[in-house]
Scaffold this active site. Structure first.
Site, PDB file in Angstrom:
ATOM      1  N   ARG A  29      12.297   4.943  -1.242  1.00 14.36           N
ATOM      2  CA  ARG A  29      10.901   5.108  -0.824  1.00 14.36           C
ATOM      3  C   ARG A  29       9.949   4.995  -2.016  1.00 14.36           C
ATOM      4  O   ARG A  29      10.224   5.517  -3.091  1.00 14.36           O
ATOM      5  CB  ARG A  29      10.712   6.450  -0.101  1.00 14.36           C
ATOM      6  N   ASP A  30       8.852   4.261  -1.777  1.00 18.21           N
ATOM      7  CA  ASP A  30       7.836   4.054  -2.819  1.00 18.21           C
ATOM      8  C   ASP A  30       7.159   5.388  -3.135  1.00 18.21           C
ATOM      9  O   ASP A  30       6.803   6.158  -2.241  1.00 18.21           O
ATOM     10  CB  ASP A  30       6.798   3.032  -2.316  1.00 18.21           C
ATOM     11  N   ILE A  31       6.969   5.656  -4.405  1.00 20.35           N
ATOM     12  CA  ILE A  31       6.364   6.911  -4.854  1.00 20.35           C
ATOM     13  C   ILE A  31       4.878   6.983  -4.479  1.00 20.35           C
ATOM     14  O   ILE A  31       4.297   8.057  -4.411  1.00 20.35           O
ATOM     15  CB  ILE A  31       6.558   7.060  -6.389  1.00 20.35           C
ATOM     16  N   VAL A  96       5.612  -3.492 -11.613  1.00 23.88           N
ATOM     17  CA  VAL A  96       6.960  -3.215 -12.130  1.00 23.88           C
ATOM     18  C   VAL A  96       7.708  -4.541 -12.176  1.00 23.88           C
ATOM     19  O   VAL A  96       7.838  -5.235 -11.151  1.00 23.88           O
ATOM     20  CB  VAL A  96       7.717  -2.200 -11.245  1.00 23.88           C
ATOM     21  N   HIS A 100      11.043  -6.668  -6.382  1.00 27.17           N
ATOM     22  CA  HIS A 100      11.191  -5.676  -5.314  1.00 27.17           C
ATOM     23  C   HIS A 100      10.454  -6.150  -4.084  1.00 27.17           C
ATOM     24  O   HIS A 100       9.339  -6.652  -4.160  1.00 27.17           O
ATOM     25  CB  HIS A 100      10.666  -4.302  -5.762  1.00 27.17           C
ATOM     26  N   HIS A 102       8.659  -5.010  -0.855  1.00 18.10           N
ATOM     27  CA  HIS A 102       8.040  -3.875  -0.170  1.00 18.10           C
ATOM     28  C   HIS A 102       8.334  -4.008   1.326  1.00 18.10           C
ATOM     29  O   HIS A 102       8.128  -5.086   1.894  1.00 18.10           O
ATOM     30  CB  HIS A 102       6.519  -3.897  -0.344  1.00 18.10           C
TER      31      HIS A 102
HETATM   32  P1  DGP Z   1       4.196  -3.641  -7.375  1.00 17.67           P
HETATM   33  O1  DGP Z   1       2.794  -3.188  -7.598  1.00 17.67           O
HETATM   34  O2  DGP Z   1       4.309  -4.706  -6.280  1.00 17.67           O
HETATM   35  O3  DGP Z   1       4.896  -4.034  -8.642  1.00 17.67           O
HETATM   36  O4  DGP Z   1       4.946  -2.377  -6.770  1.00 17.67           O
HETATM   37  C1  DGP Z   1       5.494  -1.392  -7.586  1.00 17.67           C
HETATM   38  C2  DGP Z   1       5.647  -0.164  -6.732  1.00 17.67           C
HETATM   39  O5  DGP Z   1       6.540   0.713  -7.388  1.00 17.67           O
HETATM   40  C3  DGP Z   1       4.366   0.619  -6.483  1.00 17.67           C
HETATM   41  O6  DGP Z   1       4.037   0.565  -5.096  1.00 17.67           O
HETATM   42  C4  DGP Z   1       4.694   2.033  -6.897  1.00 17.67           C
HETATM   43  C5  DGP Z   1       6.185   2.033  -7.046  1.00 17.67           C
HETATM   44  N1  DGP Z   1       6.698   2.868  -8.109  1.00 17.67           N
HETATM   45  C6  DGP Z   1       6.296   2.877  -9.410  1.00 17.67           C
HETATM   46  N2  DGP Z   1       7.003   3.771 -10.113  1.00 17.67           N
HETATM   47  C7  DGP Z   1       7.883   4.340  -9.226  1.00 17.67           C
HETATM   48  C8  DGP Z   1       8.892   5.340  -9.360  1.00 17.67           C
HETATM   49  O7  DGP Z   1       9.156   5.888 -10.437  1.00 17.67           O
HETATM   50  N3  DGP Z   1       9.571   5.676  -8.229  1.00 17.67           N
HETATM   51  C9  DGP Z   1       9.321   5.095  -7.020  1.00 17.67           C
HETATM   52  N4  DGP Z   1      10.044   5.495  -5.976  1.00 17.67           N
HETATM   53  N5  DGP Z   1       8.379   4.134  -6.867  1.00 17.67           N
HETATM   54  C10 DGP Z   1       7.678   3.768  -7.956  1.00 17.67           C
END
Ligand code: DGP
Length: 114
Positions: A29-31, A96, A100, A102
């Site tokens: 799950r996205d944070i 990141v 990935h 979404h």
């Molecule tokens: P993007 O902006 O498309 O590169 O999406 C990166 C996503 O990663 C963003 O929606 C927030 C998520 N994210 C960043 N750091 C972490 C983390 O440490 N844990 C989790 N679960 N999600 C993270």
């Protein structure tokens, strides 16, 4: 890759709320969730952006979408529907640099996206 956030999640060095996993991919799950379901599906091999995918890695994209299907099943979205998005490069919102997918759903989603 030692300085990659998502490689650290794969290695278990950073905790994550894992929804689905197999030998090729991890889904968690996205944070910073933008919807009731907001899951990130990542390959276990480090690939920085879509631009870095090599021809011999093409099947990884299929693995990501099959995992998205599994995530939708877990969250009960298979019939209601969901959106998959992969941002490529900073200009498109990638923050990141480990590819990935979404998986977003659980609320009405407008189109086109903003
Ligand atoms: P993007 O902006 O498309 O590169 O999406 C990166 C996503 O990663 C963003 O929606 C927030 C998520 N994210 C960043 N750091 C972490 C983390 O440490 N844990 C989790 N679960 N999600 C993270």
């Amino acid at each position: 890759m030692s300085d990659c956030l998502f490689c650290k999640i794969i290695a278990g060095e950073i905790p994550a709320d894992v929804v689905y996993e197999n030998d090729k991919v991890l889904a968690f799950r996205d944070i910073n969730a933008q919807a009731p379901t907001h899951v990130l599906v990542i390959p276990k091999v480090h690939i920085a952006t879509i631009e870095d995918i090599q021809p011999e890695q093409a099947s990884i994209m299929g693995d990501l979408f099959l995992a998205a299907q599994a995530v939708a099943k877990v969250d009960g979205l298979s019939e209601a529907g969901y959106r998959t998005v992969m941002n490529c490069q900073e200009g498109a919102g990638q923050s990141v640099f480990h590819i990935h997918l979404h998986v977003i759903g659980g609320r009405p989603l407008s189109w086109p996206p903003g």
